[in-house]
Design an enzyme around this catalytic site. Sequence first.
Site, PDB file in Angstrom:
ATOM      1  N   THR A  48      -4.245  -6.950 -13.208  1.00  0.00           N
ATOM      2  CA  THR A  48      -4.880  -6.613 -11.778  1.00  0.00           C
ATOM      3  C   THR A  48      -6.290  -6.419 -12.227  1.00  0.00           C
ATOM      4  O   THR A  48      -6.841  -6.850 -13.363  1.00  0.00           O
ATOM      5  CB  THR A  48      -4.331  -5.322 -11.309  1.00  0.00           C
TER       6      THR A  48
ATOM      7  N   THR B 221       2.122  11.342 -15.801  1.00  0.00           N
ATOM      8  CA  THR B 221       0.820  11.893 -15.894  1.00  0.00           C
ATOM      9  C   THR B 221       1.101  13.560 -15.416  1.00  0.00           C
ATOM     10  O   THR B 221       1.955  14.010 -14.937  1.00  0.00           O
ATOM     11  CB  THR B 221       0.259  11.475 -14.689  1.00  0.00           C
ATOM     12  N   ASP B 222       0.343  14.150 -16.187  1.00  0.00           N
ATOM     13  CA  ASP B 222       0.238  15.664 -15.767  1.00  0.00           C
ATOM     14  C   ASP B 222       0.166  16.117 -14.199  1.00  0.00           C
ATOM     15  O   ASP B 222       0.385  17.290 -13.732  1.00  0.00           O
ATOM     16  CB  ASP B 222      -0.722  16.643 -16.453  1.00  0.00           C
ATOM     17  N   GLU B 223      -0.417  15.221 -13.672  1.00  0.00           N
ATOM     18  CA  GLU B 223      -0.591  15.352 -12.174  1.00  0.00           C
ATOM     19  C   GLU B 223       0.502  15.625 -11.406  1.00  0.00           C
ATOM     20  O   GLU B 223       0.389  16.065 -10.041  1.00  0.00           O
ATOM     21  CB  GLU B 223      -1.530  14.335 -11.528  1.00  0.00           C
TER      22      GLU B 223
ATOM     23  N   TYR C 208      -1.163   9.141  -5.414  1.00  0.00           N
ATOM     24  CA  TYR C 208      -1.058   8.681  -6.780  1.00  0.00           C
ATOM     25  C   TYR C 208       0.217   9.502  -7.513  1.00  0.00           C
ATOM     26  O   TYR C 208       1.058   8.983  -8.158  1.00  0.00           O
ATOM     27  CB  TYR C 208      -2.358   8.631  -7.656  1.00  0.00           C
TER      28      TYR C 208
ATOM     29  N   LYS D 135       3.741   8.813  -8.909  1.00  0.00           N
ATOM     30  CA  LYS D 135       4.155   8.729 -10.317  1.00  0.00           C
ATOM     31  C   LYS D 135       5.517   9.624 -10.308  1.00  0.00           C
ATOM     32  O   LYS D 135       6.385   9.432 -11.205  1.00  0.00           O
ATOM     33  CB  LYS D 135       3.039   9.233 -11.097  1.00  0.00           C
TER      34      LYS D 135
ATOM     35  N   ASN E 129      -6.982  11.030 -20.085  1.00  0.00           N
ATOM     36  CA  ASN E 129      -7.498  10.244 -21.255  1.00  0.00           C
ATOM     37  C   ASN E 129      -9.129   9.646 -21.241  1.00  0.00           C
ATOM     38  O   ASN E 129      -9.487   9.496 -20.245  1.00  0.00           O
ATOM     39  CB  ASN E 129      -6.539   8.941 -21.484  1.00  0.00           C
TER      40      ASN E 129
ATOM     41  N   GLY F 293      -7.783  16.986  -0.676  1.00  0.00           N
ATOM     42  CA  GLY F 293      -6.642  17.481  -1.551  1.00  0.00           C
ATOM     43  C   GLY F 293      -6.854  17.575  -2.881  1.00  0.00           C
ATOM     44  O   GLY F 293      -6.026  17.435  -3.842  1.00  0.00           O
TER      45      GLY F 293
END
Length: 337
Positions: free
Chosen positions: A36, A125-127, A150, A154, A180, A277
């Site tokens: 992509t 991810t930590d998100e 997103y 995840k 990262n 948000g």
Amino acid sequence: MKILVTGGAGFIGSNFIRHMLKKYPDYQIVNFDKLTYAGNLENLKDIENDPRYKFIKGDICDEKLINQVFSEEKLDTLVNFAAETHVDRSILEAGAFVKTDIFGTYNLLEAIKKHGIEKAIFISTDEVYGDYEGKGFAKETDKIEASSPYSASKAGGDLMVMAYHRTYDLPVMITRGTNNYGPYQYPEKIIPLFVTNLIEGQKVPIYGKGDQIRDWIYVEDHCGGIDVVLHQGSSGEVYNVGANNDPEITNMELTKTIVRLCGKDESMIEYVKDRPGHDRRYAVDTQKLRNLGWDPQVNFEEGIKKTVEWYQQNEIWWKKIKSGEYMEYYKKQYLNR
């Protein structure tokens, strides 16, 4: 060991492939990537002729092709980096995130169930923990409270992984990394975006007051953490991978550091309307991974300097990217605010 790395032409995936081939001379790697906008085979040009490395173009949402690869390549291990990852893009259009991050994960899990594999790591991810302002540090057992399309996609993928472990006893693990940075990062992310803008004499757009806090881990340290989980982690477990910057770093402090390293002044900072948000703080507890013997080796001061220098020395790489479709996205995301 023969490893299928999905999403291996992207930023973290390509750095991981390079890390593994350098560290383990007997390992073989199959890189499966859709290519992509964020997938770039130039990220791996230095190892493209290595006999231990093979590239297959494909989409993890393509069930038939995924099963063919599992069947023909006789794999031991899977490390899945393939994902839509940029929060801003997910706010503009969430559908691609749901498809790749959830359905694509499902396809990989089904292939593991059908063909068998010794172990698999799904990179998250930590998100997924959501906004941790005033809450200390997120542990792997904490509740998922995703804030953006997103992080929700995840989180959905993570739940599928853990469900397949419990239901089918699949040998799967999850790593949840913090922000990262380093070489080969696509310049929609804050650090390469700001560095390349400043090299080109453009201002850098910072959301709101820039008081959001993120934990920044140098990409090679993240790859080292995944390596440790691959070899020492336990099936069905989640491992946080972060640098635990001390003191914590706000986006404004990050921006001022980049501006200084690029030889510019703070007049190059442009404030834009905050995104919807926007989480205030991400922070994870990494003790579980550290107990396996891992520690980050590159501190932020050293890592950010190395990163800025890399983009200064590799203009040909990123100037090819900052054109066409990318610039249309950039204008829509920042210049129209």
